[in-house]
Design a protein around this motif. Sequence first.
Motif, PDB file in Angstrom:
ATOM      1  N   ARG A   1      40.702 -15.902  77.916  1.00 29.21           N
ATOM      2  CA  ARG A   1      39.737 -16.542  77.027  1.00 29.21           C
ATOM      3  C   ARG A   1      40.260 -16.454  75.592  1.00 29.21           C
ATOM      4  O   ARG A   1      40.684 -15.387  75.144  1.00 29.21           O
ATOM      5  CB  ARG A   1      38.390 -15.820  77.137  1.00 29.21           C
TER       6      ARG A   1
ATOM      7  N   VAL B   1      41.200 -21.997  75.751  1.00 30.32           N
ATOM      8  CA  VAL B   1      40.329 -21.563  76.847  1.00 30.32           C
ATOM      9  C   VAL B   1      39.066 -20.936  76.263  1.00 30.32           C
ATOM     10  O   VAL B   1      39.137 -19.931  75.557  1.00 30.32           O
ATOM     11  CB  VAL B   1      41.058 -20.546  77.756  1.00 30.32           C
TER      12      VAL B   1
ATOM     13  N   VAL C   1      41.052 -16.661  84.726  1.00 27.95           N
ATOM     14  CA  VAL C   1      40.849 -16.401  83.297  1.00 27.95           C
ATOM     15  C   VAL C   1      40.413 -14.945  83.152  1.00 27.95           C
ATOM     16  O   VAL C   1      39.521 -14.477  83.871  1.00 27.95           O
ATOM     17  CB  VAL C   1      39.785 -17.346  82.700  1.00 27.95           C
TER      18      VAL C   1
END
Length: 252
Positions: free
Chosen positions: A15, A64, A95
């Motif tokens: 992220r 992201v 992720v």
Amino acid sequence: MLNNSLPSPFLRTRRGDRFRVTMENELPEALILHWHGMTPPEKMDGHPHLAVPEGSKYEYDFTVENRASTYWYHSHSHYRVGKHAYLGVAGMLIVDDDEADALQLPSGEYEIPLVLQDRRVDPSGAIVPYADPDTMEGMIGNEPFGNGVHRPQLEVETAIYRFRVLNGSNARIFRLARSDNKDLIIIGNDGGLLERPAKVDYVDISPGERVDLLVDLRNATVGDTVLLGSRAFMISNSLAKEEQIQRQGHPM
Ligand SMILES: [Cu+2]
């Protein structure tokens, strides 16, 4: 498959990171990749109208923003999603983020990404080519594959393992359970980690879904085999639905 890998390469990002991928289409038909579950800008999301022809490239570049979870990517070519998934143009995309890292869940060799798919295998052991189905339900296989391997096996220790399971089949629903009837512990699903774990004796996973499982093998006997398999079950209205399709034609 992509990059000669079946399933397509395993991708992992974080992220806040910049996510850059160049897709080069060497298939004899249009291709675009979709990052299933993520929410990138529209041009980066692999809408079917963005598909590029053979010999062309598509550049993905976005930040992201999604939370830690197990996502996946697959072809989004119009009318070709099922076929491309069957051929392996589909892979897992993980992720990570600080919130998930803080939990110190099993990692490294104790974290197993598992792309489950079914394929149809003929009596000689050869994989039957994909045939466009008559209904929206895709092609059902008769044999399970994990990460492209027919009935894969894994040597394990007496430890807790984290299995990130993706159902990358185009029609098959799996009812995952342990052959020793011990519980599975669900810690996450399509939306990321759950608020608290849930112990279940089986979990249903339909095409496109992900389930994040802890499999506790601390009390397993050395030398034993534990199967993560799919239990038989009936979808009660499937026969009625099939009859309806035959009466009324294609549901679309
Ligand atoms: Cu999708």
